[in-house]
Design an enzyme around this catalytic site. Structure first.
Site, PDB file in Angstrom:
ATOM      1  N   THR A   1       0.808  -1.213   0.000  1.00 41.50           N
ATOM      2  CA  THR A   1       0.000   0.000   0.000  1.00 41.50           C
ATOM      3  C   THR A   1       0.846   1.270   0.000  1.00 41.50           C
ATOM      4  O   THR A   1       1.967   1.285   0.537  1.00 41.50           O
ATOM      5  CB  THR A   1      -0.907   0.005   1.260  1.00 41.50           C
ATOM      6  OG1 THR A   1      -1.497   1.300   1.404  1.00 41.50           O
ATOM      7  CG2 THR A   1      -0.129  -0.286   2.522  1.00 41.50           C
TER       8      THR A   1
ATOM      9  N   TYR B   1      -1.492   0.049  10.001  1.00 48.48           N
ATOM     10  CA  TYR B   1      -1.777  -0.665   8.749  1.00 48.48           C
ATOM     11  C   TYR B   1      -0.583  -0.548   7.800  1.00 48.48           C
ATOM     12  O   TYR B   1      -0.050  -1.548   7.306  1.00 48.48           O
ATOM     13  CB  TYR B   1      -3.049  -0.087   8.109  1.00 48.48           C
ATOM     14  CG  TYR B   1      -3.271  -0.591   6.718  1.00 48.48           C
ATOM     15  CD1 TYR B   1      -3.501  -1.941   6.474  1.00 48.48           C
ATOM     16  CD2 TYR B   1      -3.230   0.281   5.625  1.00 48.48           C
ATOM     17  CE1 TYR B   1      -3.681  -2.409   5.185  1.00 48.48           C
ATOM     18  CE2 TYR B   1      -3.419  -0.178   4.345  1.00 48.48           C
ATOM     19  CZ  TYR B   1      -3.641  -1.524   4.124  1.00 48.48           C
ATOM     20  OH  TYR B   1      -3.809  -1.984   2.853  1.00 48.48           O
TER      21      TYR B   1
HETATM   22  N1  UFG Z   1     -13.245   9.910   4.000  1.00 50.42           N
HETATM   23  C1  UFG Z   1     -14.179  10.822   4.467  1.00 50.42           C
HETATM   24  N2  UFG Z   1     -15.328  10.329   5.001  1.00 50.42           N
HETATM   25  C2  UFG Z   1     -15.588   8.987   5.094  1.00 50.42           C
HETATM   26  C3  UFG Z   1     -14.626   8.076   4.617  1.00 50.42           C
HETATM   27  C4  UFG Z   1     -13.454   8.584   4.073  1.00 50.42           C
HETATM   28  O1  UFG Z   1     -13.979  12.026   4.401  1.00 50.42           O
HETATM   29  O2  UFG Z   1     -16.656   8.621   5.624  1.00 50.42           O
HETATM   30  C5  UFG Z   1     -12.010  10.441   3.427  1.00 50.42           C
HETATM   31  C6  UFG Z   1     -10.773   9.969   4.183  1.00 50.42           C
HETATM   32  O3  UFG Z   1     -10.491  10.845   5.244  1.00 50.42           O
HETATM   33  C7  UFG Z   1      -9.723  10.003   3.064  1.00 50.42           C
HETATM   34  C8  UFG Z   1     -10.522   9.684   1.806  1.00 50.42           C
HETATM   35  O4  UFG Z   1     -11.878   9.941   2.112  1.00 50.42           O
HETATM   36  O5  UFG Z   1      -9.214  11.280   2.953  1.00 50.42           O
HETATM   37  C9  UFG Z   1     -10.387   8.249   1.380  1.00 50.42           C
HETATM   38  O6  UFG Z   1     -10.682   7.441   2.510  1.00 50.42           O
HETATM   39  P1  UFG Z   1     -10.905   5.873   2.409  1.00 50.42           P
HETATM   40  O7  UFG Z   1     -11.275   5.380   3.766  1.00 50.42           O
HETATM   41  O8  UFG Z   1     -11.795   5.558   1.268  1.00 50.42           O
HETATM   42  O9  UFG Z   1      -9.462   5.365   2.006  1.00 50.42           O
HETATM   43  P2  UFG Z   1      -8.097   5.548   2.783  1.00 50.42           P
HETATM   44  O10 UFG Z   1      -7.343   6.599   2.038  1.00 50.42           O
HETATM   45  O11 UFG Z   1      -8.227   5.760   4.222  1.00 50.42           O
HETATM   46  O12 UFG Z   1      -7.528   4.100   2.686  1.00 50.42           O
HETATM   47  C10 UFG Z   1      -7.216   3.540   1.491  1.00 50.42           C
HETATM   48  C11 UFG Z   1      -7.145   2.027   1.608  1.00 50.42           C
HETATM   49  C12 UFG Z   1      -6.017   1.636   2.475  1.00 50.42           C
HETATM   50  C13 UFG Z   1      -4.761   2.339   2.051  1.00 50.42           C
HETATM   51  C14 UFG Z   1      -4.996   3.807   2.065  1.00 50.42           C
HETATM   52  C15 UFG Z   1      -3.823   4.643   1.767  1.00 50.42           C
HETATM   53  O13 UFG Z   1      -8.346   1.512   2.120  1.00 50.42           O
HETATM   54  O14 UFG Z   1      -5.855   0.266   2.355  1.00 50.42           O
HETATM   55  O15 UFG Z   1      -5.991   4.073   1.116  1.00 50.42           O
HETATM   56  O16 UFG Z   1      -4.198   5.947   2.170  1.00 50.42           O
HETATM   57  F1  UFG Z   1      -3.759   2.087   2.874  1.00 50.42           F
END
Ligand code: UFG
Length: 327
Positions: A117, A141
């Site tokens: 990742t 993670y």
């Molecule tokens: N977000 C919101 N509201 C929500 C959910 C997410 O504002 O209800 C935002 C998060 O803060 C982030 C973006 O949307 O800025 C994307 O969030 P996700 O949860 O969809 O994805 P992540 O970036 O947290 O995580 C994903 C993968 C992980 C990986 C990561 C790297 O799920 O496996 O990208 O950042 F490690």
């Protein structure tokens, strides 16, 4: 037909990988505990239920199918949860992967494809994230995935295990034929949560933080279509089969979109209002994660042509409307 052992084949990315493998002429053998995966997502080859930490069960499955390679997707993958319970992440991701890697080597399997990742890079201002960038994960993670990369490097040196490591940016979208798609329980990812809010299946989306140092104050991510992502895995497998050796590839498009931009695109794709409110930052979130590498395109011949926000959201919306998992 050549068997490929796919851990996590009942999950979101793993199930799409099984479809891509089958299309490419392989037999994907899913090894999954079904803890976070779904039995009805295993449609393209046999299912062997088992825990990654169960060495005897792994040995049995290696003996039964004699796979030519392993594709390792099974993992816990929620950034927020990993901040609350790091022990669970180190045990489930690192210790289990170590058991799998030892079983792979013991079975004489030489080729291993691993889903890592961009969270291994951490929050690095003004740094172009390519495969040789330093890794400073800021959540358990990302830390656990980086540790597995290290294990693969060490086993490569000691036993000749060759690995292709893919560092994913943000995976989104669904199979355009809607045979498989994204469904996590609980759901934590931006796009499916937003589609649920649009469809009235849950409360308004909360934007996690509007005070980041980005043009509109919300986090920026590089979104990649799950079908493009798994196509890269098939190319990675062929790379190993051709004896090209261990290699790390970023899988992102190089274009970043803020949370507000994703909301705007969703509104235009679905033609519906996106109910949302603005909340606090989520612990562990990086400000900006965008790939700065074209290695996968140049060396693997990868063509991520479905990875526009428009296509990812419309494929996810089509899957969402099948109501597959309206339980
Ligand atoms: N977000 C919101 N509201 C929500 C959910 C997410 O504002 O209800 C935002 C998060 O803060 C982030 C973006 O949307 O800025 C994307 O969030 P996700 O949860 O969809 O994805 P992540 O970036 O947290 O995580 C994903 C993968 C992980 C990986 C990561 C790297 O799920 O496996 O990208 O950042 F490690």
């Amino acid at each position: 037909m050549t068997n490929i052992l796919v851990t996590g084949g009942a999950g979101y990315i793993g199930s799409h990988a099984c479809k891509a493998l089958k299309r490419a002429g392989y037999t994907p053998v899913t090894y999954d505990s079904l803890l976070t995966g779904w039995e009805d997502a295993v449609k393209f080859g046999p299912l062997e239920k088992g825990e990654l930490s169960d060495r005897a069960r792994l040995d049995e499955v290696f003996e039964k199918y004699k796979p030519a390679a392993v594709m390792h997707f099974a993992a816990l993958s929620q950034v927020g949860e990993s901040m609350r319970d790091p022990g669970m992440y180190w045990r489930a991701n690192v210790l289990s992967s170590l058991t799998l890697i030892e079983a792979t080597v013991a079975a004489g399997v030489k080729n291993f494809v691993f889903s890592s990742t961009c969270a291994t890079y951490g929050d690095q201002d003004n740094v172009v994230l390519n495969e040789s960038s330093a890794q400073y994960p800021i959540n358990a993670y990302g830390g656990s995935k980086r540790a597995i990369e290290d294990i693969l490097r060490d086993f490569g040196a000691s036993s000749g295990l060759e690995s292709v490591i893919f560092r994913y940016f943000n995976v989104a979208g669904a199979d355009p034929e809607a045979e498989v798609g994204e469904f996590h329980q609980p759901e934590t990812h931006l796009i499916p949560l937003m589609l649920d809010a649009i469809a009235g299946k849950r409360d308004a989306l909360t934007i996690f933080g509007t005070d980041y140092e980005t043009p509109d104050g919300t986090c920026i991510r590089d979104y990649v279509h799950v079908c493009d992502l798994v196509d890269a895995h098939v190319l990675g497998l062929k790379w190993l089969e051709e004896g090209k050796g261990s290699r790390i590839f970023n899988l992102g498009t190089g274009s970043g979109f803020s949370v507000r931009e994703v909301i705007d695109h969703s509104r235009s794709v679905t033609n519906m209002d996106v109910p949302y409110n603005e909340g606090d930052r989520r612990p562990g979130d990086c400000t900006k994660l965008v790939s700065g590498s074209t290695r996968a395109v140049e060396e693997l011949g990868w063509t991520p042509d479905r990875s526009t926000l428009q296509t990812m959201i419309s494929d996810a919306w089509r899957w969402h409307q099948t109501g597959h998992y309206d339980k």
